[in-house]
Structure formats: structure tokens, C-alpha cells
Scaffold this motif. Structure first.
Motif, PDB file in Angstrom:
ATOM      1  N   LEU A  35       0.824  -1.208   0.000  1.00 43.09           N
ATOM      2  CA  LEU A  35       0.000   0.000   0.000  1.00 43.09           C
ATOM      3  C   LEU A  35       0.858   1.258   0.000  1.00 43.09           C
ATOM      4  CD1 LEU A  35      -2.903  -0.903   2.456  1.00 43.09           C
ATOM      5  CD2 LEU A  35      -3.036  -0.630  -0.025  1.00 43.09           C
ATOM      6  N   HIS A  36       1.947   1.252   0.782  1.00 45.93           N
ATOM      7  CA  HIS A  36       2.838   2.409   0.816  1.00 45.93           C
ATOM      8  C   HIS A  36       3.429   2.677  -0.565  1.00 45.93           C
ATOM      9  CE1 HIS A  36       6.628   4.588   1.484  1.00 45.93           C
ATOM     10  NE2 HIS A  36       5.957   5.214   2.454  1.00 45.93           N
ATOM     11  N   PRO A 170      -3.589   8.768   3.700  1.00 47.64           N
ATOM     12  CA  PRO A 170      -4.319   7.647   3.090  1.00 47.64           C
ATOM     13  C   PRO A 170      -3.782   6.281   3.533  1.00 47.64           C
ATOM     14  CG  PRO A 170      -3.809   9.328   1.459  1.00 47.64           C
ATOM     15  CD  PRO A 170      -3.061   9.694   2.689  1.00 47.64           C
ATOM     16  N   LEU A 171      -2.447   6.220   3.709  1.00 48.15           N
ATOM     17  CA  LEU A 171      -1.883   4.940   4.150  1.00 48.15           C
ATOM     18  C   LEU A 171      -2.371   4.587   5.546  1.00 48.15           C
ATOM     19  CD1 LEU A 171       0.060   2.610   3.581  1.00 48.15           C
ATOM     20  CD2 LEU A 171       1.891   4.001   4.576  1.00 48.15           C
ATOM     21  N   GLU A 173      -5.198   5.526   7.005  1.00 48.39           N
ATOM     22  CA  GLU A 173      -6.612   5.129   6.936  1.00 48.39           C
ATOM     23  C   GLU A 173      -6.759   3.722   6.356  1.00 48.39           C
ATOM     24  OE1 GLU A 173      -8.630   8.065   4.690  1.00 48.39           O
ATOM     25  OE2 GLU A 173      -8.315   9.679   6.156  1.00 48.39           O
ATOM     26  N   ALA A 174      -5.963   3.443   5.322  1.00 52.67           N
ATOM     27  CA  ALA A 174      -6.041   2.105   4.726  1.00 52.67           C
ATOM     28  C   ALA A 174      -5.566   1.032   5.706  1.00 52.67           C
ATOM     29  CB  ALA A 174      -5.205   2.056   3.442  1.00 52.67           C
ATOM     30  N   MET A 175      -4.500   1.333   6.476  1.00 46.64           N
ATOM     31  CA  MET A 175      -3.987   0.340   7.421  1.00 46.64           C
ATOM     32  C   MET A 175      -4.942   0.114   8.570  1.00 46.64           C
ATOM     33  SD  MET A 175      -1.300  -0.908   6.166  1.00 46.64           S
ATOM     34  CE  MET A 175      -0.787  -1.848   7.598  1.00 46.64           C
ATOM     35  N   ILE A 176      -5.667   1.163   9.011  1.00 48.34           N
ATOM     36  CA  ILE A 176      -6.671   0.969  10.061  1.00 48.34           C
ATOM     37  C   ILE A 176      -7.774   0.040   9.572  1.00 48.34           C
ATOM     38  CG2 ILE A 176      -8.467   2.131  11.401  1.00 48.34           C
ATOM     39  CD1 ILE A 176      -6.625   4.543  11.608  1.00 48.34           C
ATOM     40  N   THR A 177      -8.242   0.303   8.358  1.00 46.85           N
ATOM     41  CA  THR A 177      -9.269  -0.574   7.789  1.00 46.85           C
ATOM     42  C   THR A 177      -8.741  -1.993   7.603  1.00 46.85           C
ATOM     43  OG1 THR A 177     -10.213   1.320   6.625  1.00 46.85           O
ATOM     44  CG2 THR A 177     -10.863  -0.856   5.862  1.00 46.85           C
ATOM     45  N   LEU A 178      -7.497  -2.071   7.122  1.00 51.39           N
ATOM     46  CA  LEU A 178      -6.891  -3.391   6.937  1.00 51.39           C
ATOM     47  C   LEU A 178      -6.731  -4.115   8.267  1.00 51.39           C
ATOM     48  CD1 LEU A 178      -5.390  -5.492   5.173  1.00 51.39           C
ATOM     49  CD2 LEU A 178      -3.292  -4.192   5.594  1.00 51.39           C
ATOM     50  N   GLY A 179      -6.285  -3.384   9.305  1.00 45.54           N
ATOM     51  CA  GLY A 179      -6.113  -4.025  10.611  1.00 45.54           C
ATOM     52  C   GLY A 179      -7.413  -4.566  11.164  1.00 45.54           C
TER      53      GLY A 179
END
Length: 462
Positions: A35-36, A170-171, A173-179
Motif C-alpha cells: 500500500l505504501h 491515506p496509508l 486510513e487504509a492500514m486501520i481498515t486493513l487491521g
């Protein structure tokens, strides 16, 4: 103090949970890295597009000054002091984006913050902009793309920047959703593993109840329809139950034989005692000896069948045969019998030593008794059995006589010493241990008796 072992289900759940946690951690790291790179690539692409756009609009005059042929402050570079900047540095002048609001992107500062040396020029295509990270005019962290170009023969450097928050926001937010998604997935996997372990161990619980039913007498055997993985265990349990039942049946039969065998001697003893008041000691002594022999025989066999089991003992046979041969040679010293033995030194039978001594002693005693001058014994292993062949050079027996002498109490020569139980006892003992005896003609001219017994270690592997 007894140490309590962890349950099988706990071990399975612990191992599965550790594996799932490790897999999710690795997946989080790998997905975060991807993602990064993706978000960073999108930002770099936007900055590189701005560099290409600026390069296409640059012009140079004869005095060495550069200018733009149009307005280059498109979104998001028109927003002031937001981190989206561009700057074109020429030999005589500098062009800036409106978002800089008159401030400078310090070129020396940028050069000092670049980690990597300049990349060598590429021959296959135009050199790409170089990345760098640094601090902007408002001390905010920026990500830069820098590219030197030629404009009318002049060396010009084009610099574009984007706020680091444009990448990290954005990274994050994406990692929170992914976690959250991976945590839910991990919980679902753990629940699935718990259900799988519960369903997978259910046959063991059914097997435990079946064994309890066998112990309580509600079942004779463990049901044979079981999962493939525990089918061998069920077969071994049923084999053990069959062996115990067979041993119990043998013990009952021996006790019945004992009771039946004592009826006649006791009745005869009672008649003899009442007829002459016990004034014939020889008759009474013979009856008592016969009863003692039968009691010792049957109780000894019952004890072996119930307590020891025919597959637990091991006896090295060469020393026993040598001792028996030496003893019988001395007892029959007047006949000068030559005793020879051809038995491998490592042969062992799955048999109690006392019972083997009785079987081999009966066979050798008969051989020495009827031999004219030679007795031999040979031993070989045939698969899971040990075969011992005892031969003599006596007169031998016919086929009908061989069948007769195996019946208890049958004697062909009433004048010879003994009671006629030797071969029948040997046959019964051999059957107790899963073997047998066979009678045949000997090359020496007399009788050949072959005793077959399980080899040590073969009984356990059956």
C-alpha cells in the motif's frame, strides 16, 4: 506430584492460534508495504506529471533568463502553503508556484537531504526525476521530485513537492481498515479452528464411551466403524479384547479339565481308602501323585493364560536345551546316548522359561527313553515361528500310533515308566502359546517331533 499434561485440543488450538497470528502479522507487514508503494507511486506520478508540464512550457531568452509560456498553477498547486509546490531554478532567475506565496524551496537544503547519489544516465529512455525528502518553507515535511533539464542550452532544475501527509494520511486510513479486517478474519479463523478441533476430536470421545461400555459389559467389542485415522487403534483394542477373552476361555477350560481330571482319581482314592482302610500305600501314593501332577499342570496353565499372557515372555533356548541335554544324558548314562544340537545361539521364543523347559524336557525325555544311541535337535526360524525338531534312532511310530500318543493318558507300552501325559501336555502348552507339535519319521530311523513356537518379538508385531 503428578504432572498434568496439556489437553490435545488445547495443544491444537495453541498451535493454530500462534500460526494464525504469525500469518496475519506477516500479511499486515506485506500489505502495508504494498500500500505504501502504491500511494507513494500515485503521488510521484502526479509530481512527475507536473514536471513534464513545466518542462514543456519553459522558454529561455538570449540573456539566459527562463520563463513560462502559460499558467502552470493548476490543482493542487494553486492552494497556498499546503505543501504542493513547484520551483524552476535557472542560471539567472527562479520561477515559483503561486502556492509558495513568494517563499523559496531551498535548493542547497534539498541537495543536502538527498540520501542517494545521482543515478547514472539511462540510455534506453529519458532520466526519471529523483526523489528526496526534506522540510518546506513552513517547516513541514515534504516529499520532493527533482529533475534537471535543458532549456535552450541552459541547465535548469525543476522541483516539485507534496506534503508527506498526502502519503501517510491515506496509508494510515487504509492500514486501520486493513487491521480491523485482518482482526475479524483472525477471529473467524480461530472460531473455525475451534469448531474443527471439536468436530475432529469427537470420534475420540465416542471411542472413549465405547471402551467404557466394553469395560462395563454393555458391549463385547469396540464398534469397527471408525474414522480412518483411528481405525488401527480400534483394531488393536479389539485384538486385545479377543486375546483376553481367549485367555479367559483357556483358563476356564483348564479349570474344567482339572475338575474333570480329579473326579476319577478322587473316586478311586475314596474306594481304595474305604475298601482296605488305606492299607495299600503304593496305590494311595500313585493316586495322590497323579492328582498332584494334574493340579500342577492345569493351575500352571491357567496362571500363564490369565496373568502373564503368551506374548510377554522371552526365553533364549540354547542354554535351556543344553542343560536339559546334559541332565538327561546323565540320567540315561547306561545307554551312552550321543546328544547333538544344531540350534542358532540367538534364537528366542515368546514363551515362559518354565513352560519351555517342560515342553522341551518332555520331548527330549521321550527321545532319550526310546533312542538306541543317538538324539539330535535342530532349530530354525520360519517367518514368525521357531521350529525345533527332536529326532532319535529308536524304533519310531506308525501313523496311527502317532495320532494315539497325542491323546492324554494314552501309552503304547504299559511296561515303560511314565503316565502318558508328556506329549499331550506339550501339545496343549504349544497351542496355548500359538504354536503346535507334529510327529513324523526321522532320518535316523526313529521318531521326529517338531515343536513350533512364536519367535520372540513376532507376537507383538502381529
Amino acid at each position: 506430584m503428578m504432572r498434568h499434561e496439556a489437553s490435545l485440543s488445547r495443544r491444537l488450538l495453541t498451535a493454530a492460534g500462534a500460526f494464525i497470528a504469525l500469518a496475519l502479522i506477516i500479511a499486515t507487514v506485506l500489505i502495508g508495504f504494498v500500500l505504501h508503494r502504491f500511494v507513494q507511486g500515485q503521488i510521484d506520478q502526479r509530481l512527475d506529471t507536473q514536471i513534464v508540464f513545466l518542462a514543456s512550457m519553459l522558454r529561455a531568452d538570449g540573456a539566459g533568463r527562463i520563463s513560462l509560456a502559460g499558467n502552470a498553477d493548476g490543482p493542487p498547486f494553486e492552494r497556498r502553503r499546503r505543501g504542493w509546490y513547484w520551483q524552476v531554478t535557472g542560471p539567472r532567475n527562479v520561477l515559483r508556484s503561486a502556492s509558495l506565496d513568494g517563499a523559496d524551496l531551498d535548493a542547497p537544503m534539498l541537495a543536502a537531504r538527498e540520501d542517494r547519489p545521482p543515478a547514472p544516465p539511462r540510455k534506453d529512455r529519458e532520466e526519471r526525476p529523483r526523489p528526496a525528502d526534506g522540510v518546506g518553507p513552513d517547516d513541514d515535511y515534504l516529499h520532493f521530485r527533482i529533475k534537471p533539464v535543458k532549456v535552450g542550452g541552459l541547465d535548469v532544475t525543476i522541483t516539485t513537492s507534496a506534503p508527506r501527509a498526502a502519503v501517510l494520511g491515506p496509508l494510515r486510513e487504509a492500514m486501520i481498515t486493513l487491521g480491523i479486517s485482518l482482526a475479524v478474519l483472525g477471529l473467524a479463523l480461530v472460531l473455525a479452528i475451534m469448531l474443527q478441533v471439536r468436530l475432529g476430536l469427537r470420534p475420540l470421545e465416542r471411542l472413549r464411551r465405547a471402551v467404557a461400555d466394553v469395560r462395563s459389559g454393555r458391549l463385547d467389542r469396540v464398534p469397527s466403524r471408525q474414522p480412518l485415522e483411528i481405525q488401527p487403534l480400534v483394531e488393536e483394542l479389539n485384538g486385545l479384547l479377543d486375546q483376553n477373552a481367549s485367555s479367559l476361555e483357556r483358563a476356564r477350560r483348564h479349570v474344567a479339565n482339572l475338575a474333570h481330571g480329579l473326579k476319577t482319581p478322587l473316586a478311586t482314592l475314596a474306594i481304595a481308602a474305604s475298601a482296605d482302610g488305606g492299607r495299600d500305600p503304593a496305590t494311595l501314593q500313585r493316586l495322590v501323585a497323579q492328582m498332584e501332577r494334574r493340579i500342577r499342570h492345569h493351575l500352571g496353565r491357567a496362571r500363564t493364560a490369565v496373568l502373564n499372557g503368551p506374548v510377554r515372555a522371552q526365553t533364549l533356548i540354547v542354554p535351556r536345551l543344553q542343560d536339559l541335554g546334559d541332565a538327561l544324558g546323565k540320567i540315561n548314562g547306561d545307554k551312552a546316548v550321543v546328544f547333538s544340537m544344531n540350534v542358532p545361539a540367538d534364537l528366542m521364543v515368546a514363551c515362559e522359561q518354565q513352560d519351555f523347559d517342560e515342553m522341551a524336557g518332555n520331548l527330549l525325555d521321550n527321545a532319550f527313553k526310546w533312542a538306541r544311541g543317538k538324539v539330535s535337535i535342530r532349530g530354525v526360524r520360519q517367518d514368525s515361528l521357531i521350529e525345533l525338531s527332536v529326532e532319535d534312532d529308536g524304533s519310531g511310530l506308525s501313523a496311527d500310533e502317532r495320532a494315539q500318543v497325542l491323546r492324554p493318558g494314552e501309552r503304547l507300552d504299559e511296561g515303560a515308566p511314565g503316565f502318558g501325559f508328556g506329549l499331550s501336555i506339550t501339545s496343549e502348552l504349544a497351542e496355548l502359546y500359538g504354536g503346535d507339535i507334529a510327529l513324523g519319521a526321522s532320518p535316523l530311523g526313529g521318531l521326529c517331533v517338531t515343536l513350533r513356537l512364536p519367535a520372540a518379538g513376532a507376537a507383538e508385531s502381529r
